[in-house]
Design a protein around this motif. Structure first.
Motif, PDB file in Angstrom:
ATOM      1  N   ARG A 151       0.946  -1.289   0.196  1.00  0.00           N
ATOM      2  CA  ARG A 151       0.217   0.457   0.061  1.00  0.00           C
ATOM      3  C   ARG A 151       0.836   1.343   0.681  1.00  0.00           C
ATOM      4  NH1 ARG A 151      -2.485  -3.806   3.220  1.00  0.00           N
ATOM      5  NH2 ARG A 151      -4.850  -4.208   2.556  1.00  0.00           N
ATOM      6  N   ARG A 189      -6.062   4.495  -2.530  1.00  0.00           N
ATOM      7  CA  ARG A 189      -6.046   4.595  -1.202  1.00  0.00           C
ATOM      8  C   ARG A 189      -7.555   5.453  -1.117  1.00  0.00           C
ATOM      9  NH1 ARG A 189      -4.376   9.718   1.062  1.00  0.00           N
ATOM     10  NH2 ARG A 189      -2.661   9.615  -1.189  1.00  0.00           N
ATOM     11  N   PRO A 190      -8.683   5.039  -0.707  1.00  0.00           N
ATOM     12  CA  PRO A 190      -9.615   5.892  -0.508  1.00  0.00           C
ATOM     13  C   PRO A 190      -9.713   7.117  -0.675  1.00  0.00           C
ATOM     14  CG  PRO A 190      -9.963   3.719   1.022  1.00  0.00           C
ATOM     15  CD  PRO A 190      -8.615   4.161   1.026  1.00  0.00           C
ATOM     16  N   HIS A 222      -4.063   1.495   6.243  1.00  0.00           N
ATOM     17  CA  HIS A 222      -4.825  -0.220   6.306  1.00  0.00           C
ATOM     18  C   HIS A 222      -6.237  -0.437   5.593  1.00  0.00           C
ATOM     19  CE1 HIS A 222      -3.281  -1.279  10.194  1.00  0.00           C
ATOM     20  NE2 HIS A 222      -2.870  -0.209  10.347  1.00  0.00           N
ATOM     21  N   TRP A 223      -6.493   0.307   4.131  1.00  0.00           N
ATOM     22  CA  TRP A 223      -7.734   0.351   3.746  1.00  0.00           C
ATOM     23  C   TRP A 223      -7.386  -0.936   2.762  1.00  0.00           C
ATOM     24  CZ3 TRP A 223      -2.956   3.610   2.551  1.00  0.00           C
ATOM     25  CH2 TRP A 223      -2.180   4.266   1.365  1.00  0.00           C
ATOM     26  N   HIS A 228      -8.920   8.694   3.334  1.00  0.00           N
ATOM     27  CA  HIS A 228      -7.739   8.304   3.727  1.00  0.00           C
ATOM     28  C   HIS A 228      -6.620   9.584   4.397  1.00  0.00           C
ATOM     29  CE1 HIS A 228      -4.204   6.154   5.035  1.00  0.00           C
ATOM     30  NE2 HIS A 228      -4.869   5.099   5.623  1.00  0.00           N
TER      31      HIS A 228
END
Length: 156
Positions: free
Chosen positions: A73, A144-145, A138-139, A148
């Motif tokens: 990530r 990535r949202p 932690h998504w 976030h």
């Protein structure tokens, strides 16, 4: 002839941020073929201690990378921009096959052609072992949202 990859240079603060986010989103797919399409067919890379020229070598490098760096990530943030150049800082988290987690910090210098394809990428990266409990990203796997926090908001 290759298609254009907007936004195109010369970059503004807004378009440099858009370019960085598009790169981040693509890299978070961990799809080497998809990622390679943002680069010129003869793009030159320095990634850590490796050099790659052209999309075929880029795909090979990324395939090997994501076979080692599991549950990857990434967050990128523009550091500076001018004309057809963008400098970004980035952080990613991943673990190896034995379950050891790492946070990797790096800087990239990007140079784009007139069609918005990256023709040069220079990356310096350092890895720091972390405990799984210290992870910050932690998504669910994938981009990535939008809500976030970025690197600055996370204080890293």
């Amino acid at each position: 002839m290759e298609r254009q990859r907007p936004p195109l240079p010369p970059f503004t603060a807004e378009t440099a941020a858009q370019k960085a986010r598009a790169a981040e989103d693509a890299w978070n797919t961990r799809d080497p073929e998809r990622v390679s399409l943002a680069y010129t067919v003869d793009s030159a890379w320095r990634n850590r201690d490796r050099f790659a020229v052209g999309r075929t070598e880029i795909v090979e490098l990324l395939t090997e990378k994501w076979a080692r760096e599991l549950d990857y990530r990434l967050i990128k943030e523009v550091w500076a921009y001018e004309g057809n150049h963008i400098a970004v800082r980035f952080v990613y988290e991943s673990h190896d096959s034995s379950g050891r987690w790492f946070r990797s910090f790096g800087n990239e210098n990007w140079e784009f052609d007139e069609d918005g394809l990256m023709r040069r990428r220079l990356a310096a990266i350092n890895d720091i072992p972390i405990h799984e409990a210290d992870r910050l990203f932690h998504w669910p796997l994938g981009p990535r949202p939008v809500d976030h926090p970025g690197l600055t908001e996370l204080g890293i």
